[in-house]
Scaffold this active site. Structure first.
Site, PDB file in Angstrom:
ATOM      1  N   GLY A 175      -5.508   5.262   4.027  1.00 52.60           N
ATOM      2  CA  GLY A 175      -5.179   4.830   2.672  1.00 52.60           C
ATOM      3  C   GLY A 175      -5.373   3.334   2.523  1.00 52.60           C
ATOM      4  O   GLY A 175      -5.992   2.686   3.366  1.00 52.60           O
ATOM      5  N   ASN A 176      -4.850   2.786   1.442  1.00 50.23           N
ATOM      6  CA  ASN A 176      -4.918   1.343   1.237  1.00 50.23           C
ATOM      7  C   ASN A 176      -3.626   0.877   0.568  1.00 50.23           C
ATOM      8  O   ASN A 176      -2.731   1.674   0.290  1.00 50.23           O
ATOM      9  CB  ASN A 176      -6.157   0.952   0.411  1.00 50.23           C
ATOM     10  CG  ASN A 176      -6.203   1.659  -0.935  1.00 50.23           C
ATOM     11  OD1 ASN A 176      -5.285   1.535  -1.748  1.00 50.23           O
ATOM     12  ND2 ASN A 176      -7.280   2.413  -1.176  1.00 50.23           N
ATOM     13  N   ARG A 177      -3.537  -0.410   0.295  1.00 52.42           N
ATOM     14  CA  ARG A 177      -2.284  -1.006  -0.164  1.00 52.42           C
ATOM     15  C   ARG A 177      -2.103  -0.961  -1.680  1.00 52.42           C
ATOM     16  O   ARG A 177      -1.147  -1.546  -2.207  1.00 52.42           O
ATOM     17  CB  ARG A 177      -2.203  -2.459   0.309  1.00 52.42           C
ATOM     18  CG  ARG A 177      -2.055  -2.611   1.815  1.00 52.42           C
ATOM     19  CD  ARG A 177      -2.189  -4.067   2.215  1.00 52.42           C
ATOM     20  NE  ARG A 177      -1.257  -4.912   1.478  1.00 52.42           N
ATOM     21  CZ  ARG A 177      -1.367  -6.231   1.372  1.00 52.42           C
ATOM     22  NH1 ARG A 177      -2.397  -6.846   1.939  1.00 52.42           N
ATOM     23  NH2 ARG A 177      -0.467  -6.926   0.699  1.00 52.42           N
TER      24      ARG A 177
END
Length: 404
Positions: free
Chosen positions: A218-220
């Site tokens: 995923g990412n932030r």
């Protein structure tokens, strides 16, 4: 959500006689915390639900209930306070506002302190109605709502569906306090319902690409930017559909939300909804890679796994037909920002791209602030100053509207 348009503003809050009057405390607290000065006017009926002392304590100012003082036996220094209030204010909000008070406003009645001030008002007026469902849906009440906007010029924050004081469930519950505060910031910035009739599709948040049943790539991204765009578009009158990856952000009740998890899920949702919309704003931080294979069970440490093989995710912007819809993309860059954004704009064949430059001044992720540069297909570009993501959302919608 930070509202950076309320600091230093002078706001009158009108409170009328409904059970939702208790929420006026929350409105005052939010306005004061945003840096606004608040004065309160109550109708006599509002006293049955909440005390002036409570609202005076929260606002830090006296609360007005009556037009005239109760006792004049020792003389009085009254002056034309209602004119002074009307000239003082940058904005007036009536929340909750009963259907009775709306009928008075539409017909120019000045029979209490609140309606008298409205009659002399020079600033914008926001009205948040509240009533039981049958009262709210009454034909005469609905006609008055229309007149309140068209003839009085008020901005109405419509009531929501939910549990009502009568025990019934339906439309009539006063709008969420955050929505009222967002409306105040928007109106004070000079915006109005200028997107009525527009259907806008917004994507938001990250996508999660599953490795096994408990892990993912995923990412932030928090989804704050996309949700702010969806909210701003709704408040400006658009019909909004929000396709969101996993996010803790909360949309308005009236926004149609489609929850997705992976990049492929988001692609399917965009394809299913794109033909029903005039504008697509792709603010989601879609993962670039996904595992080639998802493990059926949890991968153990002792499995001695050295590498997870990945493949590119579907390119949503390249996969959808864009000939009948205006498309806005996003580019998040850490170096060669303008060059890379212009390249993406051309390769994706879209109308406009919003550049987020990630650096110490603008972390972009997990923050309420943002700095953007808008680059259009025509070659025109505009850099905007750091602002709250809600304000930035309106900047973006301005650019979309300008291209119409």
């Amino acid at each position: 959500m930070i509202n950076d348009n309320l600091a230093g503003k002078k706001i009158i809050l009108g409170v009328t006689g409904g059970i939702a009057a208790y929420k006026s405390c929350l409105i005052i607290r939010s306005l004061v915390n945003s840096g606004a000065e608040v004065r309160v006017i109550m109708t006599p009926s509002a006293l049955e639900f909440i005390t002036p002392l409570t609202l005076s304590t929260l606002s830090g100012n006296p609360v007005i209930v009556n037009i005239f003082p109760e006792d004049q036996s020792n003389g009085v220094d009254m002056k034309t306070w209602h004119i002074e209030y009307a000239m003082w204010a940058d904005l007036m909000i009536i929340a909750p506002c009963t259907t009775n008070t709306i009928a008075k406003l539409v017909n120019g009645f000045c029979d209490n302190a609140l309606t008298t001030v409205v009659s002399a008002l020079r600033c914008p007026l926001i009205v948040a109605p509240a009533a039981d469902m049958d009262m709210y849906s009454n034909k005469i009440a609905r006609s008055n709502f229309i007149k309140l906007e068209s003839e009085v010029g008020a901005y109405i924050v419509e009531a929501e569906k939910g549990s009502l004081a009568s025990g019934l469930s339906g439309i009539g519950r006063m709008a969420d306090v955050n929505k009222i505060i967002d409306s105040a910031g928007m109106i004070l910035s000079g915006y109005k319902k200028d997107l009525v009739g527009k259907n806008i599709l917004v994507t938001a948040g990250p996508t999660y690409e599953d490795i096994d049943p408990v892990r993912f790539l995923g990412n932030r991204s928090s989804g704050k930017m996309g949700y702010s765009i969806a909210k701003a578009a709704y408040l400006r009158g658009a019909n909004v559909t929000l396709i969101s990856g996993p996010s803790s952000e909360v949309e308005y009740q009236e926004i149609k939300k489609i929850s997705v998890r992976s990049a492929n899920d988001m692609l399917k949702a965009v394809k299913a909804n794109i033909n029903d919309n005039d504008v697509l704003i792709m603010s989601a931080a879609v993962a670039d890679f996904t595992p080639e294979k998802k493990a059926a069970g949890k991968i153990k440490k002792e499995d001695n796994l050295e590498i997870i093989k990945v493949k590119k995710t579907a390119d949503i912007l390249a996969s959808v037909k864009k000939d009948k819809i205006k498309v806005v993309g996003f580019a998040l860059e850490t170096d060669n920002e303008i060059k890379n954004a212009e390249k993406k704009l051309k390769e994706k064949n879209i109308d406009m791209i919003v550049l987020n430059s990630v650096n110490e001044e603008n972390p972009a992720f997990e923050t309420d602030l943002n700095i953007i540069t808008v680059i259009k297909k025509s070659g025109k570009s505009k850099a905007y100053p750091k602002a709250s993501k809600f304000t930035v959302a309106n900047f973006i919608l301005d650019e979309v509207k300008e291209s119409d």
